[in-house]
Every structure is written in structure tokens, then in C-alpha cells.
Motif scaffolding. Structure first.
Motif, PDB file in Angstrom:
ATOM      1  N   GLU A 161      10.876   1.965 -19.811  1.00 29.52           N
ATOM      2  CA  GLU A 161      10.756   3.318 -19.337  1.00 29.52           C
ATOM      3  C   GLU A 161      10.461   4.034 -18.916  1.00 29.52           C
ATOM      4  N   ILE A 162       9.817   3.438 -17.557  1.00 27.61           N
ATOM      5  CA  ILE A 162       9.170   4.236 -16.416  1.00 27.61           C
ATOM      6  C   ILE A 162      10.385   4.287 -15.915  1.00 27.61           C
ATOM      7  N   GLN A 163      11.550   3.729 -15.297  1.00 27.50           N
ATOM      8  CA  GLN A 163      12.275   3.810 -13.976  1.00 27.50           C
ATOM      9  C   GLN A 163      13.240   5.221 -15.367  1.00 27.50           C
ATOM     10  N   HIS A 213       0.835  -1.336   0.212  1.00 26.71           N
ATOM     11  CA  HIS A 213       0.335   0.169   0.178  1.00 26.71           C
ATOM     12  C   HIS A 213       0.699   1.126   0.062  1.00 26.71           C
ATOM     13  N   GLN A 214       0.563   2.320  -0.387  1.00 27.29           N
ATOM     14  CA  GLN A 214       0.795   3.802  -0.949  1.00 27.29           C
ATOM     15  C   GLN A 214       1.435   3.725   1.394  1.00 27.29           C
ATOM     16  N   LYS A 215       2.414   4.714   1.041  1.00 28.50           N
ATOM     17  CA  LYS A 215       3.283   5.518   2.000  1.00 28.50           C
ATOM     18  C   LYS A 215       4.323   4.533   3.070  1.00 28.50           C
ATOM     19  N   GLU A 216       3.744   3.289   2.802  1.00 31.51           N
ATOM     20  CA  GLU A 216       5.046   1.401   2.927  1.00 31.51           C
ATOM     21  C   GLU A 216       6.028   1.806   2.977  1.00 31.51           C
ATOM     22  N   ILE A 217       6.171   1.959   1.499  1.00 28.43           N
ATOM     23  CA  ILE A 217       7.971   2.320   1.236  1.00 28.43           C
ATOM     24  C   ILE A 217       8.812   3.334   1.703  1.00 28.43           C
ATOM     25  N   GLU A 218       7.296   4.247   1.898  1.00 32.12           N
ATOM     26  CA  GLU A 218       7.738   5.761   1.981  1.00 32.12           C
ATOM     27  C   GLU A 218       9.211   5.925   3.896  1.00 32.12           C
ATOM     28  N   ARG A 219       7.485   5.002   4.408  1.00 32.02           N
ATOM     29  CA  ARG A 219       8.247   5.288   5.870  1.00 32.02           C
ATOM     30  C   ARG A 219       9.233   4.528   6.266  1.00 32.02           C
ATOM     31  N   HIS A 270      -0.278  -6.884  -6.046  1.00 30.59           N
ATOM     32  CA  HIS A 270      -0.712  -5.956  -5.102  1.00 30.59           C
ATOM     33  C   HIS A 270      -1.786  -4.578  -4.777  1.00 30.59           C
ATOM     34  N   LEU A 271      -2.657  -5.243  -5.891  1.00 32.11           N
ATOM     35  CA  LEU A 271      -2.816  -3.935  -7.164  1.00 32.11           C
ATOM     36  C   LEU A 271      -4.286  -3.646  -6.106  1.00 32.11           C
ATOM     37  N   GLU A 272      -5.094  -4.168  -5.158  1.00 35.15           N
ATOM     38  CA  GLU A 272      -6.092  -4.587  -4.231  1.00 35.15           C
ATOM     39  C   GLU A 272      -5.071  -3.230  -2.741  1.00 35.15           C
ATOM     40  N   GLY A 273      -4.468  -3.484  -2.713  1.00 38.18           N
ATOM     41  CA  GLY A 273      -3.960  -2.177  -1.964  1.00 38.18           C
ATOM     42  C   GLY A 273      -3.015  -1.145  -2.449  1.00 38.18           C
ATOM     43  N   PHE A 274      -2.617  -1.054  -3.778  1.00 39.20           N
ATOM     44  CA  PHE A 274      -2.371   0.069  -3.934  1.00 39.20           C
ATOM     45  C   PHE A 274      -2.907   0.745  -4.827  1.00 39.20           C
ATOM     46  N   GLY A 275      -4.244   0.337  -5.552  1.00 42.98           N
ATOM     47  CA  GLY A 275      -4.874   0.875  -5.867  1.00 42.98           C
ATOM     48  C   GLY A 275      -4.937   1.279  -7.971  1.00 42.98           C
ATOM     49  N   GLY A 276      -4.464  -0.252  -8.118  1.00 40.97           N
ATOM     50  CA  GLY A 276      -4.314  -0.366  -9.408  1.00 40.97           C
ATOM     51  C   GLY A 276      -2.668  -0.716  -9.964  1.00 40.97           C
ATOM     52  N   VAL A 277      -2.426   0.230 -11.100  1.00 37.42           N
ATOM     53  CA  VAL A 277      -1.386   0.060 -11.566  1.00 37.42           C
ATOM     54  C   VAL A 277      -0.464   0.897 -11.397  1.00 37.42           C
ATOM     55  N   GLU A 278      -1.285   1.922 -11.601  1.00 43.00           N
ATOM     56  CA  GLU A 278      -0.110   3.767 -11.241  1.00 43.00           C
ATOM     57  C   GLU A 278      -0.750   3.874 -10.215  1.00 43.00           C
ATOM     58  N   GLY A 279      -1.079   3.305  -9.033  1.00 44.20           N
ATOM     59  CA  GLY A 279      -0.925   3.006  -6.723  1.00 44.20           C
ATOM     60  C   GLY A 279       0.358   2.264  -7.460  1.00 44.20           C
ATOM     61  N   VAL A 280       0.807   0.853  -7.677  1.00 42.86           N
ATOM     62  CA  VAL A 280       2.138   0.596  -7.750  1.00 42.86           C
ATOM     63  C   VAL A 280       3.547   1.282  -8.048  1.00 42.86           C
ATOM     64  N   ILE A 281       3.248   2.377  -9.376  1.00 42.68           N
ATOM     65  CA  ILE A 281       4.341   2.967  -9.627  1.00 42.68           C
ATOM     66  C   ILE A 281       4.173   4.297  -9.101  1.00 42.68           C
ATOM     67  N   LYS A 282       3.252   3.823  -8.597  1.00 43.72           N
ATOM     68  CA  LYS A 282       3.191   5.535  -7.619  1.00 43.72           C
ATOM     69  C   LYS A 282       4.644   4.769  -5.693  1.00 43.72           C
ATOM     70  N   GLY A 283       3.508   3.991  -5.475  1.00 46.08           N
ATOM     71  CA  GLY A 283       3.662   3.590  -4.068  1.00 46.08           C
ATOM     72  C   GLY A 283       5.527   3.028  -4.299  1.00 46.08           C
ATOM     73  N   LYS A 284       6.245   2.095  -5.507  1.00 45.82           N
ATOM     74  CA  LYS A 284       7.358   1.971  -5.529  1.00 45.82           C
ATOM     75  C   LYS A 284       8.384   2.604  -5.627  1.00 45.82           C
ATOM     76  N   SER A 285       7.709   4.200  -6.499  1.00 46.69           N
ATOM     77  CA  SER A 285       8.778   4.966  -6.848  1.00 46.69           C
ATOM     78  C   SER A 285       9.264   5.777  -5.327  1.00 46.69           C
ATOM     79  N   GLU A 286       8.877   5.722  -4.540  1.00 42.50           N
ATOM     80  CA  GLU A 286       8.880   6.561  -2.788  1.00 42.50           C
ATOM     81  C   GLU A 286      10.071   6.178  -2.761  1.00 42.50           C
ATOM     82  N   LEU A 287      10.537   4.680  -3.160  1.00 44.08           N
ATOM     83  CA  LEU A 287      12.397   4.882  -3.219  1.00 44.08           C
ATOM     84  C   LEU A 287      12.905   5.228  -3.858  1.00 44.08           C
TER      85      LEU A 287
END
Length: 430
Positions: free
Chosen positions: A215-217, A155-161, A180-197
Motif C-alpha cells: 500500500e505504501i508503494q 540517513h536522509q538525503k543520501e539517496i537523493e544525492r 537503520h532506524l538510528e540514522g533515518f530517525g524511525g520508520v517514517e524516516g525510513v519511508i521518507k528517505g527511501k522514497s527519495e528515489l
């Protein structure tokens, strides 16, 4: 009690324990809570079994007036603060990684390479969450040269913490996939969440290791100091992979050196490339990197080949999500051989995308023409008829089928989510 005081106590102990079944003598026991347990109930037992102190947050335990109980507001928060304090104290370089697929394999490969020259501590297994990351950090010692921290999230903010706790100096993201589409809220949510790193690395002027074929990286790291690889001769990549194939073992050529791993699958090529690139960045000779990678043996049903009778079986049943399932099918399809069978199990944690993603995998399989068995309620509900495909709602119903229909195919792929426990199929084949 201040965290500095707890750290002084920790410094005099032999590490941390969280399970009374495995108490380290003279350790600090942290009484963590879970959905179905509260370790505060076992704190006194931990002391009896050899723990020097126990950190607790149940006010009722104050009545015991035991000097070996350390009372805090929240045990988990205390563990995380202690880990962050320790990470600051040891002050060594840390490489952090996350991603949808390949995290643990990449971490193991990087660890195998870096440990050839440095004293390294890495995440054990996939203990990569809000508890596992602090426990890994607390294993770092003054003798450690490098820490390798795997960070997982759903889910969002987990990697940030977790980045706030680990404070990585280097980082990389294996990929962005449909997990983990359920927790992140879709593919865009996955990209946003992982990119917290990436966000942490940028804000703190640290370094990212990058796959320049993604290309995303490339876009997400454009404002970060970066060092990376390419298998497609991207001009910005410092490391150029001149050959990359998997027939069946993943193999790379770098600096005219051919490296053949014990991992199967095209999807493992980037994992290998990260290990090679990071090794070269830290000035490890390519021949030493080759030696480390070729000695690494995968475990826990992660892209493992096994042979039963005359069957060659690719066991990739540790976990599954739509992205890893798709690349596993693509890889299996390109392997040489005609007598193939795929046994694929349900994928979990997909939320309202579940029906769509399971149907997508069915369509992918139909396009290959490979004989396939689907196991699980999700695949069963989305089934489409084709002569080469069979559906079973439960693994038990498939076992009943096997009683009268033995497997005659020579090449098998077995893949599904951990909860499906598809490794049980091996017992039936035997």
C-alpha cells in the motif's frame, strides 16, 4: 583542473583504482579518505605500482611537483562528479533500486535476467554507497546496454544525492522496513528517505517498477509512470502472479510458467517478482526469465541452505534488522518439519529503538514455540523466560554450552547482524 579535463585523462586510462593493493595498470588512483586512513599517503606508491595518475587533495603533495598527480579540492567529490559526467556521456538506460531488505538479492536476480539479452553492468556485491555507486557508473562502457545500480543509505538525503549522480531512468524500492532506524530517525524516516528515489523518478518523468501488494508503494507512486506486479490480483498490476509459495524454495507462477528459485523464504517472493516483471518489461521471454532465475545461486550467507551431517541449516547471517528478522522467523515457522532450532543474533544500528525492537523479536519467537537460542548483549538484556528459549551474552559463551549440549534438531535457522559473525557456529557444529 576542470572535470572535463579529468574526464579526458580518464578516457585514456584503464579505469579507476582506490586501493594500492589492487592497482589496475594504467588506471587513475583516487586517494580517498576514511575514518582510519588517508590514501593521499599512498598516492606516490600507487603510481609506482602502475597507476597512470593519482587524484589527491593534500596540499602538501604539491611540493613533489609530480606531473602524474592531479590536485583537486576534494577527492570524493571529484570521483562523484567524474561518475556523473561519465554517466551523461554514455547515455544508456539505468535501473536503480533501493529498499530496507532484499536489495542485493533483487539486484542479482534482475542482473541475471537482463544479462540474458543485454550487455549489462551491475553493482558488485553491496558496493552501494557514496563511493560504490560512482565506481559502478565508471565501469559502464559504450558496449553496455543497461546499468543496474543498487543504492544503499542510512540517513536522509543520501539517496537523493546518489540519484543526482546516477540519473536513473527506471527505479524500484524492494520494501520499507525497520532498518537503520538510528540514522533515518524511525520508520517514517525510513519511508521518507527511501522514497527519495521515487521523488527523483517523479520529478524527471521516469518509470517506477512497483509491488502493487504494498500500500505504501501504491500511494508513493500514484503520480509516476509505473509498471508492476501483484500476487493478490491487484487490477492495476500488469504482471499477475498466480502462484507464490516457499516450501522451502521460493516459487512463482507467471503466465502459466512455474519458476522455482534456489532462494528460500517467503520474503524472497517479491525479489523474484521484480526480476520477472522487469524482464518482461524489457521484452525477455518468460522461458528465458525462468532459465535465468533457476540458474541463480545465492552467496555470502544470504538465504543459503547448507547441510552438515544430518542437519539442514538455513544460513541467513549476512545481515539482520527487525523487519528481515521478523519475516525470517515467519518463514521458518511455516516450513514443514517439527525438529526446529533458531539461532538468532543481535541487530545493530537501531538507536533508541533497540530495546523495543529486540523485545518485539523475543515476543515473536515466544509465539512460535520454536526452540530458540538468542546470542548478544541486546537480546540478553531484554530476555523473557520460556522453556524453549536460551540466552547467551556472547557467542563464546554459547560455544562453551555446545561442548556439553550438542544440537539434535534437524532444521536450523541462523540469522543475525553482520557484526555478530554467526557463520562461526558452522565450524563448531562440524
Amino acid at each position: 583542473m576542470e572535470i572535463s579535463e579529468i574526464y579526458s585523462i580518464y578516457s585514456e586510462c584503464n579505469g579507476v583504482s582506490t586501493d594500492t593493493r589492487n592497482i589496475i595498470p594504467n588506471s587513475i588512483f583516487f586517494a580517498l579518505k576514511g575514518e582510519n586512513f588517508d590514501a593521499n599517503e599512498f598516492a606516490l606508491d600507487a603510481l609506482k605500482k602502475g597507476a597512470a595518475y593519482a587524484v589527491v587533495d593534500n596540499p602538501a603533495l604539491k611540493k613533489t611537483e609530480n606531473k602524474h598527480l592531479i590536485h583537486v579540492k576534494d577527492v570524493l567529490n571529484c570521483l562523484q562528479e567524474l561518475a556523473a559526467f561519465h554517466r551523461f556521456h554514455v547515455g544508456l538506460p539505468i535501473v536503480a533500486l533501493t529498499g530496507s531488505n532484499g536489495k542485493t538479492t533483487s539486484k542479482e536476480l534482475v542482473h541475471a535476467v537482463l544479462s540474458k539479452r543485454y550487455c549489462t553492468i551491475a553493482t558488485i556485491g553491496n558496493l552501494n554507497n557514496h563511493i560504490g555507486v560512482p565506481l559502478t557508473l565508471l565501469r559502464l562502457t559504450d558496449e553496455t546496454d543497461l546499468g543496474i545500480i543498487e543504492i544503499g543509505a542510512n540517513h536522509q538525503k543520501e539517496i537523493e544525492r546518489l540519484c543526482e549522480i546516477a540519473q536513473p531512468d527506471f527505479g524500484f524500492i524492494t520494501n520499507f522496513g525497520r532498518a537503520h532506524l538510528e540514522g533515518f530517525g524511525g520508520v517514517e524516516g525510513v519511508i521518507k528517505g527511501k522514497s527519495e528515489l521515487y521523488d527523483f523518478l517523479k520529478e524527471n518523468r521516469k518509470t517506477a517498477f512497483v509491488n502493487f501488494d504494498d500500500e505504501i508503494q501504491i500511494e508513493k507512486t500514484k503520480d509516476i509512470t509505473r509498471f508492476g506486479f501483484s500476487m493478490k490480483q491487484h487490477p492495476e498490476a500488469k504482471i499477475q502472479i498466480t502462484k507464490a509459495f516457499a516450501q522451502p524454495m521460493a516459487t512463482l507462477e507467471v503466465n502459466e510458467t512455474l519458476i522455482t528459485s534456489n532462494l528460500t523464504g517467503l520474503y524472497n517472493l517479491p525479489n523474484l517478482a521484480y526480476a520477472v516483471s522487469i524482464g518482461l518489461f524489457f521484452n525477455i521471454p518468460i522461458e528465458t526469465i525462468k532459465e535465468a532465475i533457476e540458474a541463480y545461486i545465492p552467496q555470502n550467507n544470504r538465504s543459503q541452505w547448507t547441510k552438515i551431517k544430518d542437519l539442514n541449516i538455513l544460513m541467513d547471517a549476512y545481515n539482520a534488522n527487525p523487519s528481515s528478522m521478523q519475516v525470517a522467523i515467519e518463514n521458518f515457522n511455516q516450513l514443514e518439519g517439527d525438529s526446529k532450532l533458531m539461532i538468532l543474533g543481535d541487530m545493530f544500528e537501531l538507536g533508541d529503538q533497540s530495546n523495543k525492537e529486540h523485545l518485539h523479536i523475543i515476543n515473536e519467537v515466544m509465539n512460535t514455540g520454536i526452540q530458540t537460542v538468542f546470542i548478544g548483549e541486546h537480546f540478553f538484556e531484554q530476555q523473557k523466560k520460556q522453556s524453549n528459549i536460551h540466552y547467551f551474552k556472547t557467542i563464546e559463551s554459547y560455544f562453551d554450552y555446545l561442548k556439553e549440549h550438542s544440537i539434535s534438531n534437524k532444521l536450523l535457522l541462523i540469522k543475525g547482524s553482520r557484526g555478530m559473525a554467526l557463520e562461526r557456529i558452522l565450524e563448531k557444529i562440524n
